[in-house]
Design a protein around this motif. Sequence first.
Motif, PDB file in Angstrom:
ATOM      1  N   HIS A 166       0.766  -1.273  -0.084  1.00 53.14           N
ATOM      2  CA  HIS A 166      -0.397  -0.401   0.036  1.00 53.14           C
ATOM      3  C   HIS A 166       1.081   1.201   0.056  1.00 53.14           C
ATOM      4  CE1 HIS A 166      -3.336  -2.784   0.475  1.00 53.14           C
ATOM      5  NE2 HIS A 166      -3.403  -2.791   1.994  1.00 53.14           N
ATOM      6  N   ILE A 196      -3.302   4.849   4.971  1.00 56.59           N
ATOM      7  CA  ILE A 196      -2.123   4.503   3.752  1.00 56.59           C
ATOM      8  C   ILE A 196      -3.774   3.687   2.474  1.00 56.59           C
ATOM      9  CG2 ILE A 196      -1.215   3.144   4.875  1.00 56.59           C
ATOM     10  CD1 ILE A 196      -2.743   0.247   4.838  1.00 56.59           C
ATOM     11  N   GLU A 226      -4.497   2.785  -1.847  1.00 57.52           N
ATOM     12  CA  GLU A 226      -3.817   2.400  -3.138  1.00 57.52           C
ATOM     13  C   GLU A 226      -3.517   3.390  -4.580  1.00 57.52           C
ATOM     14  OE1 GLU A 226      -2.992  -1.301  -3.558  1.00 57.52           O
ATOM     15  OE2 GLU A 226      -4.298  -1.222  -1.659  1.00 57.52           O
TER      16      GLU A 226
END
Length: 130
Positions: free
Chosen positions: A63, A110, A112
């Motif tokens: 991530h 965190i 994507e």
Amino acid sequence: MRFRIRHAAAALVASVALLLTTSPTASASADGGSVIDPTAGAAAWFKADGDVFWSKDTKADGHSAVTRVYVPSVGIAHNLWNPDGYGAARYKSYGTAIPEGTVVYYQACIGEYGTKQLLQCTPGWGKAYA
């Protein structure tokens, strides 16, 4: 004659006292502490010199680390993405875009990187002064 000496001495004392109590304008800026989410694997912090926000990836999990930057008084709401992997840190300087003494907030997250989707953020926000 004594009156003049006393008057001059009093004026001198008053001038020195004024000099000693008058200082240059102090800066209201202050670095912020780190906001860390060890479970998620992200850290964020702020440095007042240059109004710099940092994002660091603290976990090798695939991530990206993200620092959420929020400065409501000047309309800044930005995500600083760091897709560089475990141990890497990225920064963004806002320079003169944030006036001196302005309250800034930041959060470690965190996400994507490809989809720019946030997955997890610290429950609280860091706070500092530009």
